[in-house]
Write a protein that holds these residues in place. Sequence first.
Motif, short mmCIF file in Angstrom:
data_model
loop_
_atom_site.label_atom_id
_atom_site.label_comp_id
_atom_site.label_asym_id
_atom_site.label_seq_id
_atom_site.Cartn_x
_atom_site.Cartn_y
_atom_site.Cartn_z
N LEU A 52 0.63 -1.16 0.22
CA LEU A 52 0.01 0.09 0.00
C LEU A 52 0.81 1.22 -0.01
N VAL A 53 1.85 1.42 0.92
CA VAL A 53 2.63 2.45 1.02
C VAL A 53 3.58 2.38 -0.08
N THR A 54 4.30 1.44 -0.70
CA THR A 54 5.22 1.86 -1.60
C THR A 54 4.63 2.11 -2.95
N ASN A 55 3.56 1.43 -3.34
CA ASN A 55 2.56 1.91 -4.39
C ASN A 55 2.24 3.27 -4.44
N THR A 56 1.72 3.89 -3.42
CA THR A 56 1.29 5.30 -3.04
C THR A 56 2.54 6.00 -3.28
N ALA A 57 3.64 5.84 -2.70
CA ALA A 57 5.04 6.59 -2.95
C ALA A 57 5.34 6.75 -4.14
N VAL A 58 5.52 5.65 -4.87
CA VAL A 58 5.76 5.32 -6.36
C VAL A 58 5.00 6.28 -7.28
N ALA A 59 3.77 6.13 -7.01
CA ALA A 59 2.94 6.85 -7.85
C ALA A 59 2.92 8.52 -7.60
N ILE A 61 5.90 9.89 -6.86
CA ILE A 61 7.06 10.49 -7.32
C ILE A 61 7.49 10.01 -8.99
N ARG A 62 6.29 9.40 -9.61
CA ARG A 62 6.74 8.92 -10.95
C ARG A 62 7.02 10.00 -12.08
N LYS A 63 6.54 11.29 -11.76
CA LYS A 63 6.75 12.16 -12.79
C LYS A 63 8.20 12.97 -12.34
N LEU A 64 8.77 12.82 -11.06
CA LEU A 64 9.79 13.34 -10.78
C LEU A 64 11.11 12.44 -10.93
N THR A 65 10.96 11.06 -11.42
CA THR A 65 12.11 10.28 -11.43
C THR A 65 12.30 10.12 -12.83
N ARG A 66 13.44 10.34 -13.45
CA ARG A 66 14.05 9.95 -14.80
C ARG A 66 13.99 8.54 -15.11
N ARG A 67 13.76 8.13 -16.23
CA ARG A 67 13.77 6.92 -16.77
C ARG A 67 15.09 5.90 -16.20
N ASP A 68 15.95 6.71 -16.42
CA ASP A 68 17.37 5.73 -15.99
C ASP A 68 17.56 5.57 -14.66
N VAL A 69 16.85 6.21 -13.85
CA VAL A 69 17.10 5.89 -12.35
C VAL A 69 15.80 5.53 -11.78
N ARG A 70 14.89 5.19 -12.45
CA ARG A 70 13.63 4.75 -12.05
C ARG A 70 13.68 3.49 -11.21
N ILE A 71 14.11 2.52 -11.48
CA ILE A 71 14.28 1.28 -10.93
C ILE A 71 15.13 1.46 -9.49
N PRO A 72 16.20 2.16 -9.51
CA PRO A 72 17.01 2.25 -8.35
C PRO A 72 16.26 3.05 -7.34
N ALA A 73 15.38 4.08 -7.67
CA ALA A 73 14.43 4.79 -7.00
C ALA A 73 13.38 3.92 -6.29
N ASP A 125 -2.06 7.31 -11.19
CA ASP A 125 -2.36 8.25 -10.15
C ASP A 125 -2.36 7.60 -8.79
N PRO A 126 -1.74 8.52 -7.71
CA PRO A 126 -1.49 7.80 -6.42
C PRO A 126 -2.89 6.86 -5.90
N GLY A 127 -4.10 7.58 -6.28
CA GLY A 127 -5.38 6.99 -5.43
C GLY A 127 -5.60 5.41 -6.26
N ARG A 128 -5.47 5.22 -7.39
CA ARG A 128 -5.52 4.07 -8.01
C ARG A 128 -4.17 2.95 -7.69
N ALA A 129 -2.91 3.72 -7.61
CA ALA A 129 -1.97 2.75 -7.05
C ALA A 129 -2.16 2.34 -5.70
N ALA A 130 -2.46 3.06 -4.73
CA ALA A 130 -2.87 2.70 -3.65
C ALA A 130 -4.01 1.48 -3.49
N LEU A 131 -4.82 1.76 -4.28
CA LEU A 131 -6.00 0.66 -4.24
C LEU A 131 -5.48 -0.62 -4.82
#
Length: 214
Positions: A52-59, A61-73, A125-131
């Motif tokens: 629940l928490v990781t999905n919400t957090a990832v959603a 920051i998704r627009k703030l994370t560059r593609r090349d560092v997405r997985i490490p983030a 979006d964070p709402g759907r990601a949390a669900l």
Amino acid sequence: MTASTPRAILEYGLSSGNVGLVQLLGLCPLLAVSNNAVNALGLGLATVLALLVTNTAVATIRKLTRRDVRIPAFIMVIAAVVTSIELAMRAFLPQLHAVLGLFIPLIVTNCALMGRAEAFASRNDPGRAALDGLATGLGFLWVLLLIGALRELIGEGSLFAGAGHLLGLPGLELAAAGYPGFVLAILPVGAFVVLAALVATRQAWRLRRTGTAA
């Protein structure tokens, strides 16, 4: 999974895309900790919270994370969340933490967390990601809890034994007087047998349902 309606998200996480019963992810804790219902419940709830928490957090920051560092983030987010959950469990449920031991930090390596972060949370979006995280976690929880309950009932003739000591919920404890026990069920091989039986039952149900519909 591309469907994004709340009903579709819930159905996928709980049933058709169940990580434990269909995708067969996270089998290490699923099989190792399911020797009784209390352990299964404890680890299952920790996994629900982590998803629940990781999905919400990832959603978020998704627009703030560059593609090349997405997985490490994403890995850093998952590790931070799981570490926080472990520390909280050590502080408030020390007996349960001592029993589950290494399997709590190993939630970090559960493929379900990274899989849902990459496949769904990073694209919604964070709402759907949390669900989605909640549905995926609850899907994992009910399979883990069912395996633990079946193994404990068959192996020891009890259910939620130790809930009073480990969870502070003595009212959950049930026991069958005079039951001799079947030790094979609580040994590691019992986990494989019970999981295989559940998978086979689901497949038989799907085939029968398909045949009936045809």
